[in-house]
Motif scaffolding. Structure first.
Motif, PDB file in Angstrom:
ATOM      1  N   SER B  15       0.825  -1.210   0.000  1.00  9.47           N
ATOM      2  CA  SER B  15       0.000   0.000   0.000  1.00  9.47           C
ATOM      3  C   SER B  15       0.856   1.256   0.000  1.00  9.47           C
ATOM      4  O   SER B  15       0.583   2.205  -0.739  1.00  9.47           O
ATOM      5  CB  SER B  15      -0.914   0.008   1.229  1.00  9.47           C
ATOM      6  N   ALA B  19       0.843   4.395  -2.613  1.00  5.92           N
ATOM      7  CA  ALA B  19       0.547   5.756  -2.163  1.00  5.92           C
ATOM      8  C   ALA B  19       1.686   6.684  -2.581  1.00  5.92           C
ATOM      9  O   ALA B  19       1.460   7.782  -3.115  1.00  5.92           O
ATOM     10  CB  ALA B  19       0.343   5.778  -0.655  1.00  5.92           C
ATOM     11  N   PHE B 292      -0.532   9.436   5.298  1.00  2.92           N
ATOM     12  CA  PHE B 292      -1.061   8.146   4.859  1.00  2.92           C
ATOM     13  C   PHE B 292      -0.490   7.060   5.764  1.00  2.92           C
ATOM     14  O   PHE B 292       0.723   6.902   5.850  1.00  2.92           O
ATOM     15  CB  PHE B 292      -0.649   7.837   3.406  1.00  2.92           C
ATOM     16  N   CYS B 294       0.076   3.282   6.031  1.00  3.30           N
ATOM     17  CA  CYS B 294       0.137   2.073   5.193  1.00  3.30           C
ATOM     18  C   CYS B 294       1.044   1.065   5.876  1.00  3.30           C
ATOM     19  O   CYS B 294       1.900   0.447   5.251  1.00  3.30           O
ATOM     20  CB  CYS B 294       0.686   2.420   3.814  1.00  3.30           C
ATOM     21  N   ASN B 510     -11.108   6.591   2.021  1.00  4.79           N
ATOM     22  CA  ASN B 510     -10.099   6.116   2.982  1.00  4.79           C
ATOM     23  C   ASN B 510      -9.593   7.240   3.879  1.00  4.79           C
ATOM     24  O   ASN B 510      -8.493   7.172   4.431  1.00  4.79           O
ATOM     25  CB  ASN B 510      -8.888   5.459   2.283  1.00  4.79           C
ATOM     26  N   THR B 521      -4.854   3.275   4.010  1.00  5.44           N
ATOM     27  CA  THR B 521      -5.187   2.599   2.750  1.00  5.44           C
ATOM     28  C   THR B 521      -4.699   1.157   2.691  1.00  5.44           C
ATOM     29  O   THR B 521      -4.746   0.531   1.639  1.00  5.44           O
ATOM     30  CB  THR B 521      -4.592   3.353   1.542  1.00  5.44           C
ATOM     31  N   ASP B 522      -4.213   0.614   3.795  1.00  8.93           N
ATOM     32  CA  ASP B 522      -3.768  -0.788   3.763  1.00  8.93           C
ATOM     33  C   ASP B 522      -4.926  -1.698   4.172  1.00  8.93           C
ATOM     34  O   ASP B 522      -6.084  -1.271   4.201  1.00  8.93           O
ATOM     35  CB  ASP B 522      -2.542  -0.971   4.671  1.00  8.93           C
ATOM     36  N   TYR B 538      -5.848  -3.627  -2.039  1.00  9.93           N
ATOM     37  CA  TYR B 538      -5.076  -2.612  -1.303  1.00  9.93           C
ATOM     38  C   TYR B 538      -4.381  -1.660  -2.277  1.00  9.93           C
ATOM     39  O   TYR B 538      -4.298  -0.449  -2.042  1.00  9.93           O
ATOM     40  CB  TYR B 538      -3.995  -3.247  -0.411  1.00  9.93           C
ATOM     41  N   SER B 542      -5.234   2.275  -2.394  1.00 10.67           N
ATOM     42  CA  SER B 542      -4.165   3.228  -2.101  1.00 10.67           C
ATOM     43  C   SER B 542      -4.024   4.246  -3.231  1.00 10.67           C
ATOM     44  O   SER B 542      -3.882   5.448  -2.985  1.00 10.67           O
ATOM     45  CB  SER B 542      -2.835   2.488  -1.895  1.00 10.67           C
TER      46      SER B 542
END
Lengths: 189, 558
Positions: B15, B19, B292, B294, B510, B521-522, B538, B542
């Motif tokens: 992820s 990203a 983010f 992840c 997300n 986002t994972d 995923y 992401s």
């Protein structure tokens, strides 16, 4: 196939047998125990096996996987690999179990023919090991399983075993799902 | 004070890599934080080591084996030493937590099976009432599936199945003789079931974009678990991070353990991330406009729970009390094996890093006796090689000669089932235990529910019945009981998406309901598990979230 094992010093074999009979004492051994007396045959330098043990394990490996139209265990460097595995990979417990198996094979020779294994003719060695192998492989949990397992693995994971005896390719480059076996000829495409 | 970065991404795996790629390509100066060490693509792999070049016949020394479970000499570099990263579980509820603490994370350790979720999956919670409704449907994520598949390189066969949407596929790998035969017989015996070649993240016909990144076609070595110097299979190191580097907007900091997200109550924004240097154990702060997470389902939940403030005493963006809850993994350990008489004169060449897939049919085309949702099967047919000699009686030329010929054909089937969300399956911070960096350890309390167990039982019965119907002999199920959760290494659900801020943590982008510039986002974001291998989802999540985050930043709304 030449029988490369000359008669070892029997007194040495028996002395070691007596010395190791206790079993528990085995783990006290230094990892690099060398044969006490110089032997008649020059053995390759070893880190774990004594010269006598090296000759014995070499013979056993070559009886299991002999030279045919491709090299056998010795020709593939299996005995040296086994010595390295015992010196650096094996636990003390495994080391002593291996020594125990070698002793049992020698004892089987003594009991059957009254001689050490390496003193026997190649034909008798073959017969004896075949019987020993058959009985041990049919007995669950026999330490010989681990010895054989490692001999077989060391051979087929060697360059000789993988690429001359079998058909290993490091980088096949393609996958074909349906190929006549005759086209490849042997296992491990 | 201007933030140092536009975006901070915690984690560099499946992820985090995506990203980073999408954020940097949209012009955002992006920092990727990775708790593990640096790994160099190619240089740090062992995939060119021939069997005879690997130390000790590729075995871990016996005295060290307990420290490196499941590892060989060739994969040891991607494994953690046992005891270095402890976590706790209740005595009677085991959870297996497999991690990959290095640059690229588990994108270097995955099995590369890549399947889309469908509306059957996105609608499931709403329809049968378990968990909360997904805030998205297939049409929301379909273009992003296209996007990630095109870039990653997914080989597979289009089948037109409602429960397993087709994607942007590179040429499919071949089934072997017995698999083709099995497919025929299976589809006759079960007209609504399908056997297809696995859809996997391996390049079979490299695109210009992939060649430009130094990636090439699969070489059929099957040494994927050692890292792939050809870049044939998708990983952060082969694909997303190199693409992100090309933008010159990427900064990577390894050996930096995510500790917490810093929150400013005045602006209701995350302002940065606190890390612990894994070598010096010193703390540092990095600041950014958007964060983010992840770090994997459990890792991201841990960081959020550890981000306590007056506004969020139980962890950042946790007004719903859902952070850490609903931990799920695929139900696994089901399946069957058997042997086959025939095709002795046929073999295959090359080592295909892929098997076949039997997509879900339960509660799609066939009812289930006593459970909701369903399962799919992965499997393969093969012939044995010399390995059987290790346990075979016999010595001498005959023994050696016998091992020249491959043994008879066998089959394996391995089921992956959907696990239902349950708020009591939960990740919390341990009240007293800490790790070597002084961070609270996670406590994982997760167990299979009734539906999960019923589904597992039926999967075993189905696996046996299918193999027998296809003509296999000596068929036996894999085991009575499914594996402990975590075993499928598909953990997810701890920071779930949903419509309602009271019952979920993330919205349809997300984005945390409570903190609009915080994205997760994972696997943590998953509202349900479906039964497909989740990595592709995923990736798509992401990429989609990064796109929206960049849009929101541009619009000034976050």
């Amino acid at each position: 196939m030449a029988d490369r094992g000359e008669s070892p010093d029997r007194r040495e074999v028996l002395r070691r047998a007596a010395w190791l009979a206790g079993g528990a004492a085995i783990s006290q051994l230094p990892a690099c125990s060398k044969s006490v007396e110089p032997s008649a045959t020059a053995a390759p330098a070893t880190e774990f096996f004594s010269a006598d043990e090296m000759r014995l394990i070499t013979r056993i490996a070559d009886l299991i996987i002999p030279e045919t139209d491709t090299p056998g265990a010795s020709g593939a460097g299996v005995p040296q690999k086994l010595d390295e595995m015992m010196a650096h990979w094996a636990s003390e417990e495994t080391q002593s179990r291996w020594r125990g198996v070698l002793m049992r094979i020698d004892r089987a020779a003594e009991e059957t023919y009254g001689k050490s294994f390496l003193s026997l003719t190649p034909a008798r060695q073959h017969v004896l090991l075949r019987m020993f192998d058959r009985d041990a492989m049919h007995t669950g949990g026999d330490d010989y399983h681990d010895v054989k397992e490692l001999i077989v693995s060391a051979y087929y994971q060697s360059e000789v075993g993988a690429t001359q005896e079998l058909r290993f390719e490091l980088i096949p480059g393609a996958y074909r799902g349906c190929v006549p076996l005759a086209e490849i000829g042997r296992a491990w495409a | 004070m201007e933030p140092e970065f536009d975006a901070i991404v915690v984690g560099s795996g499946m992820s985090g890599g995506w990203a980073a790629k999408e954020l940097t390509e949209r012009g955002l100066k992006t920092l990727v934080i990775e708790r593990g060490r640096h790994i160099e693509h190619g240089a740090d792999y062992t995939d060119f080591d021939a069997p005879w070049e690997l130390p000790y016949l590729n075995r871990i020394p016996e005295d060290e084996q307990s420290l490196y479970p499941f590892a060989s000499q060739a994969t040891k570099h991607f494994r953690m030493k046992a005891g270095d990263h402890p976590y706790s579980v209740p005595e009677d509820r085991p959870f297996r937590w497999f991690r990959g603490y290095h640059l690229g994370g588990r994108s270097l350790m995955w099995a590369r099976q890549s399947y889309r979720m469908s509306d059957i999956d996105f609608e499931a919670n709403k329809k049968d009432g378990y968990g909360v409704d997904w805030p998205i449907r297939y049409q929301d994520i379909a273009p992003w599936y296209d996007h990630v598949e095109r870039f990653a390189g997914i080989s597979g066969q289009a089948e037109g199945l409602e429960q397993l949407p087709d994607g942007v596929f590179q040429p499919a790998m071949e089934l072997n003789c017995l698999e083709e035969e099995m497919k025929k017989r299976l589809e006759v015996a079960y007209p609504t079931r399908k056997l297809t070649i696995g859809r996997c993240a391996h390049i079979t016909e490299a695109t210009e974009e992939q060649l430009d990144l130094g990636r090439g076609n699969c070489q059929y070595r099957s040494y994927c678990s050692r890292g792939c110097s050809f870049g044939s299979y998708f990983s952060s190191l082969s694909a997303t991070l190199p693409a992100a580097r090309l933008t010159e907007n990427l900064t990577i900091v390894t050996d930096a353990i995510g500790h917490s997200v810093i929150y400013d109550p005045e602006t209701n924004r995350a302002t940065g991330v606190r890390i612990i240097d894994s070598n010096t154990k010193e703390g540092r702060i990095y600041t950014g406009r958007v964060v983010f997470l992840c770090a994997s389902a459990i890792g991201s939940a841990q960081i959020m729970l550890n981000s306590m403030s007056d506004a969020f005493p139980t962890g950042i963006a946790n007004s719903s009390d859902m952070v850490g809850r609903n931990l799920m993994d695929h139900v696994s350990g089901m399946g069957a094996g058997g042997s086959f008489d025939g095709f002795e004169d046929m073999y295959y060449s090359g080592r295909r890093p892929n098997g076949f897939y039997i997509p879900r049919y339960r509660n799609v085309t066939e009812d289930a006796p006593d459970f909701v949702r369903g399962y799919g099967f992965q499997g393969g047919c093969q012939r044995g090689s010399w390995e059987r000699g290790r346990g075979m009686a016999g010595i001498g030329a005959d023994f050696k000669h016998a091992l020249r010929t491959p043994s008879g054909w066998s089959v394996w089937l391995s089921g992956f089932g959907e696990m239902l969300p349950n708020p009591d399956n939960r990740v919390t911070l341990h009240p007293t235990k800490t790790d070597q960096w002084g961070m609270a350890q996670v406590h994982i309390d997760c167990t299979l529910g009734e539906n999960d167990k019923k589904l597992a039982r039926q999967a075993n019965l189905d696996a046996v019945a299918m193999l027998e119907a296809a003509g296999f002999k000596n068929v036996s199920a894999r085991g009575e009981e499914p594996f402990a959760p975590g075993s499928a290494i598909h953990e997810m659900g701890t920071v779930r998406m949903g419509h309602d801020p009271k019952t979920s943590v993330l919205n349809k982008y997300n984005q945390a309901h409570d903190v609009p510039n915080l994205f997760v986002t994972d696997g943590a974001c998953m509202t349900s598990t479906a039964c497909q291998n989740p990595s592709l989802t995923y990736m798509a999540m992401s990429a989609r979230a990064a796109h929206h985050a960049a849009e929101f930043l541009k619009a000034g709304t976050i």
